[in-house]
Design a protein around this motif. Structure first.
Motif, short mmCIF file in Angstrom:
data_model
loop_
_atom_site.label_atom_id
_atom_site.label_comp_id
_atom_site.label_asym_id
_atom_site.label_seq_id
_atom_site.Cartn_x
_atom_site.Cartn_y
_atom_site.Cartn_z
N GLU A 44 0.83 -1.20 0.00
CA GLU A 44 0.00 0.00 0.00
C GLU A 44 0.87 1.25 0.00
OE1 GLU A 44 -3.44 1.99 2.74
OE2 GLU A 44 -3.20 -0.17 2.80
N ALA A 45 1.99 1.21 0.72
CA ALA A 45 2.88 2.37 0.78
C ALA A 45 3.47 2.68 -0.59
CB ALA A 45 3.99 2.13 1.80
N THR A 46 3.61 1.66 -1.43
CA THR A 46 4.15 1.91 -2.76
C THR A 46 3.15 2.68 -3.61
OG1 THR A 46 3.39 -0.20 -3.65
CG2 THR A 46 5.63 -0.12 -2.72
N VAL A 47 1.85 2.51 -3.32
CA VAL A 47 0.83 3.24 -4.05
C VAL A 47 0.81 4.70 -3.60
CG1 VAL A 47 -1.64 3.42 -4.49
CG2 VAL A 47 -0.56 1.18 -4.39
N PHE A 48 0.93 4.92 -2.29
CA PHE A 48 0.91 6.26 -1.72
C PHE A 48 2.33 6.63 -1.31
CE2 PHE A 48 -3.38 4.68 -1.13
CZ PHE A 48 -4.11 5.71 -1.67
N GLN A 49 3.15 6.98 -2.27
CA GLN A 49 4.56 7.24 -1.99
C GLN A 49 4.80 8.65 -1.45
OE1 GLN A 49 6.89 6.29 -5.40
NE2 GLN A 49 6.03 4.25 -5.58
N GLY A 50 3.95 9.59 -1.78
CA GLY A 50 4.21 10.97 -1.40
C GLY A 50 3.92 11.25 0.05
N PHE A 51 4.48 12.33 0.52
CA PHE A 51 4.25 12.73 1.89
C PHE A 51 3.80 14.17 1.98
CE2 PHE A 51 6.62 8.94 2.73
CZ PHE A 51 6.08 8.48 3.91
N GLU A 55 -1.33 15.32 -0.63
CA GLU A 55 -1.51 13.87 -0.83
C GLU A 55 -2.09 13.22 0.43
OE1 GLU A 55 2.04 12.59 -3.83
OE2 GLU A 55 2.61 13.41 -1.87
N ALA A 56 -1.67 13.68 1.58
CA ALA A 56 -2.18 13.14 2.84
C ALA A 56 -3.66 13.48 2.99
CB ALA A 56 -1.38 13.68 4.02
N GLU A 95 -0.91 -0.77 12.82
CA GLU A 95 -0.23 0.50 13.07
C GLU A 95 -0.18 1.29 11.78
OE1 GLU A 95 3.42 0.08 15.18
OE2 GLU A 95 2.61 -1.52 16.43
N ALA A 96 -0.50 2.55 11.89
CA ALA A 96 -0.53 3.40 10.71
C ALA A 96 0.89 3.68 10.21
CB ALA A 96 -1.24 4.71 11.04
N SER A 97 1.02 3.74 8.91
CA SER A 97 2.30 4.12 8.32
C SER A 97 2.52 5.62 8.56
CB SER A 97 2.27 3.85 6.81
OG SER A 97 1.34 4.72 6.18
N ALA A 98 3.69 6.09 8.28
CA ALA A 98 3.98 7.51 8.43
C ALA A 98 3.03 8.34 7.55
CB ALA A 98 5.43 7.80 8.07
N PHE A 99 2.73 7.82 6.38
CA PHE A 99 1.83 8.52 5.47
C PHE A 99 0.41 8.58 6.05
CE2 PHE A 99 -0.95 8.78 1.73
CZ PHE A 99 -0.49 9.98 1.20
N ASP A 100 -0.07 7.46 6.61
CA ASP A 100 -1.40 7.43 7.20
C ASP A 100 -1.48 8.35 8.42
OD1 ASP A 100 -2.51 5.64 5.37
OD2 ASP A 100 -1.77 3.91 6.50
N ARG A 101 -0.41 8.40 9.21
CA ARG A 101 -0.40 9.30 10.36
C ARG A 101 -0.48 10.75 9.89
NH1 ARG A 101 3.62 5.70 11.92
NH2 ARG A 101 5.24 7.25 11.61
N ARG A 102 0.21 11.05 8.81
CA ARG A 102 0.15 12.41 8.26
C ARG A 102 -1.26 12.71 7.76
NH1 ARG A 102 4.03 16.30 5.06
NH2 ARG A 102 5.10 16.07 7.01
N ALA A 103 -1.92 11.73 7.17
CA ALA A 103 -3.29 11.92 6.70
C ALA A 103 -4.23 12.22 7.87
CB ALA A 103 -3.77 10.68 5.94
N LEU A 104 -3.96 11.62 9.03
CA LEU A 104 -4.80 11.86 10.20
C LEU A 104 -4.61 13.25 10.81
CD1 LEU A 104 -4.61 8.39 11.97
CD2 LEU A 104 -6.63 9.45 10.96
N ILE A 105 -3.56 13.95 10.41
CA ILE A 105 -3.35 15.31 10.92
C ILE A 105 -4.51 16.21 10.50
CG2 ILE A 105 -1.94 17.40 10.68
CD1 ILE A 105 0.51 15.54 10.45
N SER A 106 -4.97 16.05 9.28
CA SER A 106 -5.99 16.95 8.75
C SER A 106 -7.40 16.65 9.25
CB SER A 106 -5.97 16.95 7.23
OG SER A 106 -6.33 15.68 6.73
#
Length: 193
Positions: A44-51, A55-56, A95-106
């Motif tokens: 899944e992280a390969t699909v959502f590569q950006g940070f 994107e989040a 556990e959320a990936s770094a990308f998913d954690r960033r998405a939860l910020i918003s």
């Protein structure tokens, strides 16, 4: 992502080597839940590569749409399955990936609001095998409803649009035990208790 992909390739190589050593056992046994979850997260992280935050936010909107599509019955079934995994010692510990954690910020979009005891032995995210942002938890000793706990649960319903409310009790609650002390002992306790 290249480090994650290398890790996935290495994990697959180890798994293939194990399968060659014991082919019959490998065919009979399903992949370990944790290994499968990690592999899915890496893919899944390969699909959502950006940070980037844009994107989040897009990721958060997509996940929010999935949550909104669930019925209360499905949400409760997810909790029950998670609790079964916990008790059977097969929890996936999502556990959320770094990308998913960033998405939860918003934004946050839990499916459940849960009133639970503050007892350290009953952490809801663990006993229901849920990840970051899945449960809106209100914890207080003895599961007491007061103005602040009620307001928190109302916030979850009205603003976060949770679909299920849960009041979680547990065995051997120290707060309940303390409330049952004789009057003489209760009068010696601090007035806040």
């Amino acid at each position: 992502c290249s480090a994650q992909l290398s890790g996935l390739v290495a994990a697959q190589a180890r798994e293939e080597a194990e399968n060659q050593r014991a082919p019959a056992a490998a065919e009979a046994a399903p992949p370990a839940p944790r290994r499968q979850a990690v592999a899915e997260d890496v893919m899944e992280a390969t699909v959502f590569q950006g940070f980037s935050m844009e994107e989040a936010r897009q990721r958060a909107d997509e996940e929010h749409s999935k949550v909104l599509a669930k019925s209360p019955r499905e949400v409760l079934a997810d909790l029950q399955r998670g609790n079964a995994r916990f008790w059977m010692n097969t929890a996936t510990r999502p556990e959320a990936s770094a990308f998913d954690r960033r998405a939860l910020i918003s934004k946050q979009f839990p499916t459940v609001a849960l009133l639970s005891c503050a007892d350290s032995r009953v952490p809801p995210e663990l006993i229901f095998d849920q990840g970051l942002g899945s449960i809106f938890v209100v914890r207080v000793a003895g599961n007491c409803l007061a103005t602040t706990t009620t307001a928190s649960l109302q916030y979850a319903v009205h603003h976060l649009k949770v679909k299920v409310l849960v009041v979680l009790g547990h065995e051997l609650c120290g707060a309940i035990k303390a409330a049952q002390l004789p009057i003489e002992q209760l009068q010696q306790e601090p007035k806040e208790l």
